[in-house]
Structure formats: C-alpha cells, structure tokens
Design an enzyme around this catalytic site. Sequence first.
Site, PDB file in Angstrom:
ATOM      1  N   TRP A  34      81.059  -9.732 146.113  1.00  0.00           N
ATOM      2  CA  TRP A  34      81.798 -10.388 147.181  1.00  0.00           C
ATOM      3  C   TRP A  34      81.800  -9.563 148.461  1.00  0.00           C
ATOM      4  O   TRP A  34      81.644 -10.098 149.554  1.00  0.00           O
ATOM      5  CB  TRP A  34      83.211 -10.718 146.705  1.00  0.00           C
ATOM      6  CG  TRP A  34      84.049 -11.538 147.646  1.00  0.00           C
ATOM      7  CD1 TRP A  34      85.366 -11.339 147.896  1.00  0.00           C
ATOM      8  CD2 TRP A  34      83.661 -12.695 148.428  1.00  0.00           C
ATOM      9  NE1 TRP A  34      85.831 -12.293 148.780  1.00  0.00           N
ATOM     10  CE2 TRP A  34      84.800 -13.128 149.121  1.00  0.00           C
ATOM     11  CE3 TRP A  34      82.472 -13.378 148.605  1.00  0.00           C
ATOM     12  CZ2 TRP A  34      84.783 -14.238 149.988  1.00  0.00           C
ATOM     13  CZ3 TRP A  34      82.442 -14.477 149.473  1.00  0.00           C
ATOM     14  CH2 TRP A  34      83.588 -14.882 150.149  1.00  0.00           C
ATOM     15  N   LYS A 128      91.243 -10.851 144.182  1.00  0.00           N
ATOM     16  CA  LYS A 128      91.971 -11.918 143.491  1.00  0.00           C
ATOM     17  C   LYS A 128      92.545 -11.425 142.168  1.00  0.00           C
ATOM     18  O   LYS A 128      92.274 -11.979 141.100  1.00  0.00           O
ATOM     19  CB  LYS A 128      91.049 -13.118 143.269  1.00  0.00           C
ATOM     20  CG  LYS A 128      90.623 -13.797 144.583  1.00  0.00           C
ATOM     21  CD  LYS A 128      89.702 -14.973 144.350  1.00  0.00           C
ATOM     22  CE  LYS A 128      89.361 -15.677 145.656  1.00  0.00           C
ATOM     23  NZ  LYS A 128      88.346 -16.726 145.476  1.00  0.00           N
ATOM     24  N   GLY A 158      89.713 -18.724 148.554  1.00  0.00           N
ATOM     25  CA  GLY A 158      89.205 -20.093 148.579  1.00  0.00           C
ATOM     26  C   GLY A 158      88.081 -20.247 147.566  1.00  0.00           C
ATOM     27  O   GLY A 158      87.793 -19.329 146.795  1.00  0.00           O
ATOM     28  N   ALA A 162      80.416 -15.995 145.214  1.00  0.00           N
ATOM     29  CA  ALA A 162      79.658 -15.161 146.160  1.00  0.00           C
ATOM     30  C   ALA A 162      78.183 -15.559 146.271  1.00  0.00           C
ATOM     31  O   ALA A 162      77.664 -15.737 147.384  1.00  0.00           O
ATOM     32  CB  ALA A 162      79.781 -13.696 145.754  1.00  0.00           C
ATOM     33  N   LYS A 213      94.020 -19.050 139.442  1.00  0.00           N
ATOM     34  CA  LYS A 213      92.898 -19.920 139.021  1.00  0.00           C
ATOM     35  C   LYS A 213      91.967 -19.173 138.078  1.00  0.00           C
ATOM     36  O   LYS A 213      91.295 -19.769 137.240  1.00  0.00           O
ATOM     37  CB  LYS A 213      92.165 -20.505 140.231  1.00  0.00           C
ATOM     38  CG  LYS A 213      91.526 -19.471 141.181  1.00  0.00           C
ATOM     39  CD  LYS A 213      90.166 -18.959 140.747  1.00  0.00           C
ATOM     40  CE  LYS A 213      89.694 -17.804 141.604  1.00  0.00           C
ATOM     41  NZ  LYS A 213      88.418 -17.222 141.165  1.00  0.00           N
ATOM     42  N   SER A 276      80.690 -18.069 137.665  1.00  0.00           N
ATOM     43  CA  SER A 276      82.005 -17.422 137.640  1.00  0.00           C
ATOM     44  C   SER A 276      82.083 -16.399 136.510  1.00  0.00           C
ATOM     45  O   SER A 276      81.780 -16.702 135.351  1.00  0.00           O
ATOM     46  CB  SER A 276      83.109 -18.467 137.458  1.00  0.00           C
ATOM     47  OG  SER A 276      84.272 -17.844 136.936  1.00  0.00           O
ATOM     48  N   ASN A 278      84.923 -15.078 135.473  1.00  0.00           N
ATOM     49  CA  ASN A 278      86.065 -15.418 134.630  1.00  0.00           C
ATOM     50  C   ASN A 278      85.698 -16.503 133.620  1.00  0.00           C
ATOM     51  O   ASN A 278      86.035 -16.412 132.441  1.00  0.00           O
ATOM     52  CB  ASN A 278      87.252 -15.841 135.504  1.00  0.00           C
ATOM     53  CG  ASN A 278      87.850 -14.643 136.216  1.00  0.00           C
ATOM     54  OD1 ASN A 278      88.500 -13.813 135.603  1.00  0.00           O
ATOM     55  ND2 ASN A 278      87.588 -14.535 137.525  1.00  0.00           N
ATOM     56  N   GLU A 303      88.527 -10.575 137.097  1.00  0.00           N
ATOM     57  CA  GLU A 303      89.910 -10.150 137.358  1.00  0.00           C
ATOM     58  C   GLU A 303      90.917 -10.760 136.392  1.00  0.00           C
ATOM     59  O   GLU A 303      91.933 -10.158 136.074  1.00  0.00           O
ATOM     60  CB  GLU A 303      90.325 -10.514 138.796  1.00  0.00           C
ATOM     61  CG  GLU A 303      89.605  -9.741 139.888  1.00  0.00           C
ATOM     62  CD  GLU A 303      90.127  -8.320 140.080  1.00  0.00           C
ATOM     63  OE1 GLU A 303      90.796  -7.793 139.173  1.00  0.00           O
ATOM     64  OE2 GLU A 303      89.826  -7.731 141.131  1.00  0.00           O
TER      65      GLU A 303
HETATM   66  N1  LIG Z   1      82.249 -12.377 143.379  1.00  0.00           N
HETATM   67  C1  LIG Z   1      82.880 -13.429 143.877  1.00  0.00           C
HETATM   68  O1  LIG Z   1      82.346 -14.554 143.879  1.00  0.00           O
HETATM   69  C2  LIG Z   1      84.249 -13.249 144.490  1.00  0.00           C
HETATM   70  C3  LIG Z   1      84.682 -14.202 145.406  1.00  0.00           C
HETATM   71  C4  LIG Z   1      85.942 -14.077 145.962  1.00  0.00           C
HETATM   72  C5  LIG Z   1      86.746 -12.997 145.612  1.00  0.00           C
HETATM   73  N2  LIG Z   1      86.290 -12.081 144.733  1.00  0.00           N
HETATM   74  C6  LIG Z   1      87.170 -10.942 144.418  1.00  0.00           C
HETATM   75  O2  LIG Z   1      86.663  -9.792 145.078  1.00  0.00           O
HETATM   76  C7  LIG Z   1      87.020  -8.613 144.343  1.00  0.00           C
HETATM   77  C8  LIG Z   1      85.753  -7.803 144.117  1.00  0.00           C
HETATM   78  O3  LIG Z   1      84.925  -8.607 143.303  1.00  0.00           O
HETATM   79  P1  LIG Z   1      83.358  -8.472 143.264  1.00  0.00           P
HETATM   80  O4  LIG Z   1      82.856  -9.769 142.778  1.00  0.00           O
HETATM   81  O5  LIG Z   1      82.772  -7.962 144.515  1.00  0.00           O
HETATM   82  O6  LIG Z   1      83.240  -7.380 142.101  1.00  0.00           O
HETATM   83  P2  LIG Z   1      81.958  -6.595 141.665  1.00  0.00           P
HETATM   84  O7  LIG Z   1      82.208  -6.136 140.275  1.00  0.00           O
HETATM   85  O8  LIG Z   1      80.746  -7.382 141.957  1.00  0.00           O
HETATM   86  O9  LIG Z   1      81.949  -5.321 142.645  1.00  0.00           O
HETATM   87  C9  LIG Z   1      83.015  -4.399 142.727  1.00  0.00           C
HETATM   88  C10 LIG Z   1      82.669  -3.363 143.769  1.00  0.00           C
HETATM   89  O10 LIG Z   1      83.756  -2.452 143.892  1.00  0.00           O
HETATM   90  C11 LIG Z   1      83.244  -1.136 143.869  1.00  0.00           C
HETATM   91  N3  LIG Z   1      84.279  -0.225 143.413  1.00  0.00           N
HETATM   92  C12 LIG Z   1      84.966   0.590 144.221  1.00  0.00           C
HETATM   93  N4  LIG Z   1      85.824   1.324 143.531  1.00  0.00           N
HETATM   94  C13 LIG Z   1      85.682   0.991 142.252  1.00  0.00           C
HETATM   95  C14 LIG Z   1      86.285   1.446 141.065  1.00  0.00           C
HETATM   96  N5  LIG Z   1      87.206   2.406 141.074  1.00  0.00           N
HETATM   97  N6  LIG Z   1      85.911   0.861 139.921  1.00  0.00           N
HETATM   98  C15 LIG Z   1      84.979  -0.096 139.891  1.00  0.00           C
HETATM   99  N7  LIG Z   1      84.348  -0.558 141.007  1.00  0.00           N
HETATM  100  C16 LIG Z   1      84.710  -0.011 142.168  1.00  0.00           C
HETATM  101  C17 LIG Z   1      82.017  -1.219 142.965  1.00  0.00           C
HETATM  102  O11 LIG Z   1      81.143  -0.153 143.218  1.00  0.00           O
HETATM  103  C18 LIG Z   1      81.432  -2.541 143.409  1.00  0.00           C
HETATM  104  O12 LIG Z   1      80.650  -2.367 144.561  1.00  0.00           O
HETATM  105  C19 LIG Z   1      87.683  -9.098 143.055  1.00  0.00           C
HETATM  106  O13 LIG Z   1      89.079  -9.031 143.208  1.00  0.00           O
HETATM  107  C20 LIG Z   1      87.252 -10.553 142.952  1.00  0.00           C
HETATM  108  O14 LIG Z   1      88.187 -11.359 142.268  1.00  0.00           O
HETATM  109  C21 LIG Z   1      85.062 -12.170 144.158  1.00  0.00           C
HETATM  110  O1  LIG Z   2      83.312 -15.031 139.611  1.00  0.00           O
HETATM  111  P1  LIG Z   2      84.822 -15.169 139.595  1.00  0.00           P
HETATM  112  O2  LIG Z   2      85.309 -15.828 138.356  1.00  0.00           O
HETATM  113  O3  LIG Z   2      85.480 -13.856 139.892  1.00  0.00           O
HETATM  114  O4  LIG Z   2      85.208 -16.160 140.783  1.00  0.00           O
HETATM  115  C1  LIG Z   2      84.706 -15.879 142.043  1.00  0.00           C
HETATM  116  C2  LIG Z   2      85.551 -16.471 143.136  1.00  0.00           C
HETATM  117  O5  LIG Z   2      86.885 -16.045 143.036  1.00  0.00           O
HETATM  118  C3  LIG Z   2      85.480 -17.962 143.221  1.00  0.00           C
HETATM  119  O6  LIG Z   2      86.185 -18.396 144.355  1.00  0.00           O
END
Ligand SMILES: NC(=O)c1ccc[n+]([C@@H]2O[C@H](COP(=O)([O-])OP(=O)(O)OC[C@H]3O[C@@H](n4cnc5c(N)ncnc54)[C@H](O)[C@@H]3O)[C@@H](O)[C@H]2O)c1
Ligand SMILES: O=P(O)(O)OC[C@H](O)CO
Length: 355
Positions: A34, A128, A158, A162, A213, A276, A278, A303
């Site tokens: 993300w 999230k 929203g 990603a 969600k 997703s 989750n 998460e």
């Molecule tokens: N991926 C999606 O589609 C998406 C969309 C919206 C919101 N989110 C939210 O964004 C947040 C990040 O998710 P993501 O998908 O980027 O996760 P991810 O697992 O893809 O990446 C996590 C990132 O955080 C870094 N990081 C920094 N400190 C860390 C630590 N102590 N331990 C582990 N990783 C560490 C990792 O290196 C990595 O780059 C989450 O809360 C997620 O719910 C994700």
């Molecule tokens: O891949 P998830 O399940 O962390 O969901 C990603 C985003 O939160 C969707 O909006």
Amino acid sequence: MSEWYPTTEPISLPDLARSAGDGTRVTVIGAGNWGTTFAKIVADGGHPVTLGVRRQEHADEINESHRNTAYLPGINLPESISATASLEEAVTGADLVFLSVPAQSARENIEEFKPFLGGDASIISLMKGVERTTGMRMSEVISEVAEIPYDRVAVASGPNIALEIAREQPTAIVVASSSQELAVRVARLARNSYLRTFVNPDVIGTEFGGVLKNLIALAIGIADGVGFGENTKASIMTRGLAEITDFAVAMGAARETMMGLAGLGDLIATCMSPLSRNFTAGRLLGQGYSYQDVTGRMAQTAEGLRSVESILVIAGEHRVPMPIVTQIAAVLEGRMHPAELAPHLATDNESGDRE
Ligand SMILES: NC(=O)c1ccc[n+]([C@@H]2O[C@H](COP(=O)([O-])OP(=O)(O)OC[C@H]3O[C@@H](n4cnc5c(N)ncnc54)[C@H](O)[C@@H]3O)[C@@H](O)[C@H]2O)c1
Ligand SMILES: O=P(O)(O)OC[C@H](O)CO
C-alpha cells in the site's frame, strides 16, 4: 468545497481541479503493497514523493529500476518517487508524512522518525488495524507517540486493494480529519486520473470502517475455504455490516460513514477480492490451516488477524454484541471448526430470528 460535515455520503471534491502544486513535501513511510501504491498515486497526481523503506537494496531497486518487485510485480513506478533507507532523510523537511506500516509496528516506527519531524508536519494514517496492546486507533497512536495535536492527524481509507490501484483501475478513497483544512489539503494531493478523493470529518467511522471490514473479510474467506457458496457469503456480509456498524456507532462513528466508501465500499472490495490478504488468510483457515500455519504462510500484512481480540475486548466494554467476530475468534483459537461458523451466523440473534 462548499460544505463540510456531511450527513450522508462523504463530500466529493469535483472542484479540486486545480493542483495542490504548492511545494508541499510529501513522504510515505513503508514501501509495502500500500505504501508503494500510495506513493504512485501522489506521484501520478503530479507531486514528487519520498518513499521511506527499510532496506537499502529495496531503495536501490526503486530508484534504479523504478520497480518494487516484492510487493508490486509488473508495475512501473513513476520516476518522481525517490526511495531512501534513511528515516532522517525521509522525514526531515516533510510537510505531510503518510504512514503505511503494519499497525502493530506503527508505535515503534513513529518513535524512530519523531526526532526528524518538523514542527508543522502532519501525519496521515493509511493503516487499517488497531494497536493490540492498547486497542487504540492508529490516529490516536500517531497523536500520542508523535506528540502532535489531533488536528494535525488524518486518516485515509476506502475500497483500496493496492494492486488494482497500482494497475490504475479507477476507485475512490476517503480522507478524514478533525481539521477540514488538513483533510482537503491531503485530498488535493491524493487524487489523479484513476483515484477520486472524498473528505469526511468522521475520523472514528472512517478508521473503524477499515479495521472492521477486515474481520468480516476473514469470515468470508473462512466460508470460501470451507466451500460454502454465495448465499452464505452474502448472509455473512449483510449481517457483518450490521454488526460492525453497531460497533462503530457505539464508538462514536456516524452510521452514514459505515454505509459509504470507508464502510460498505471497503467491505465489498475486501470480501470479494482474491487479492485481499484478509480474505486469503480466512480461506486458509477455512481449508483447515491453524492460526500459526496461516501467519507463517502470509508474506504480507493481514491486519484482521491481529485486530480480532482487541475489537472483542472493546465490544465487551461497550456491551456491543459481535457474534460473527466472536466466532472468528473461536476459529482462530481452534475452539470452533470452520464449517460450524456459517450456520451459527444465520441464527445469531438472541432475541429470535428478527433481522
Ligand atoms: N495492501 C492494500 O491493499 C492496503 C490497502 C489499504 C490499506 N492497507 C493497510 O496499509 C497498512 C500496510 O499494509 P501493506 O499492504 O502495505 O503491508 P505490507 O505487508 O505489504 O507492507 C508492510 C511494509 O511495512 C514495512 N515495515 C516497517 N516496519 C515494519 C515492522 N516493524 N514489521 C513489519 N513490516 C514493517 C515493511 O517493510 C513493508 O514495507 C496495513 O495497515 C493495511 O491494512 C493496505
Ligand atoms: O488486502 P487486505 O485484506 O489488507 O485489504 C486491502 C485493503 O484494505 C482493501 O481496501
């Protein structure tokens, strides 16, 4: 922007045609799925972005190949994203710092970059989850640990899978803050030809929508893994929406927020997308893997797995019944067979079968 504090859907920003090209310095911390996608969103909107990563080789790949193959395979990143493995370099001088790390590591991350944070900088949560040890929302953790007033914190949430956005498939996002000025400022930056941005003053609803969600997506994944069909999943989603709405409203959210993009919108996207994490984690549980197996197999952040317990504690304190989330906890703890989950969902109402 003519209005603020909407009573139904978050307000759209059709009048934001003008760019926020005001020299705002933008940093995104966390170059996972993300964080990297969000950096691309801002860069594609015409604003250079600094991306804070953890490992030097990761920064090198982004700077030299404009790729982040571990998290966004096949995606070319804009050249106006520059990555650094130095938190000091990433945060010093930044006006807006977007934080996209796993919720459980937010506190330690903020503590690490706090010394470099400017006196006027704002922090925007892209996360999230809730903090497991305290039950705090990420905006609360940010304000407390960074020691900045709550009106210098915003959240964005929203239906935002990603990889879909990285492929420039159109979607929408909601930015919420107690400061209208900050929400609009962020909205102006986080928008482009494939992302429509809305603002909403309801931080609690916008934030809890994203957290809750995930739990329902776990349940949908479990049902899918067991082999149940669309009727089962539709029942879980519908009852799940009612359940998470009751929780969010009890916590101070506006019911309308939960019916908007950050609630229903994100619920649909997360429950329906095989991308997703989750949903994927839930499906593995439904296929019979244990909690430990699932966390071991998940390379990326799901998460919901870490939020279940905290949400149930908060629900208990506020006397909000959460039958679906309670049953997910039972599956996670090995106290309930996944196949038993869906029948329980259909008859969870203690006052009878009234919807
Ligand atoms: N991926 C999606 O589609 C998406 C969309 C919206 C919101 N989110 C939210 O964004 C947040 C990040 O998710 P993501 O998908 O980027 O996760 P991810 O697992 O893809 O990446 C996590 C990132 O955080 C870094 N990081 C920094 N400190 C860390 C630590 N102590 N331990 C582990 N990783 C560490 C990792 O290196 C990595 O780059 C989450 O809360 C997620 O719910 C994700
Ligand atoms: O891949 P998830 O399940 O962390 O969901 C990603 C985003 O939160 C969707 O909006």
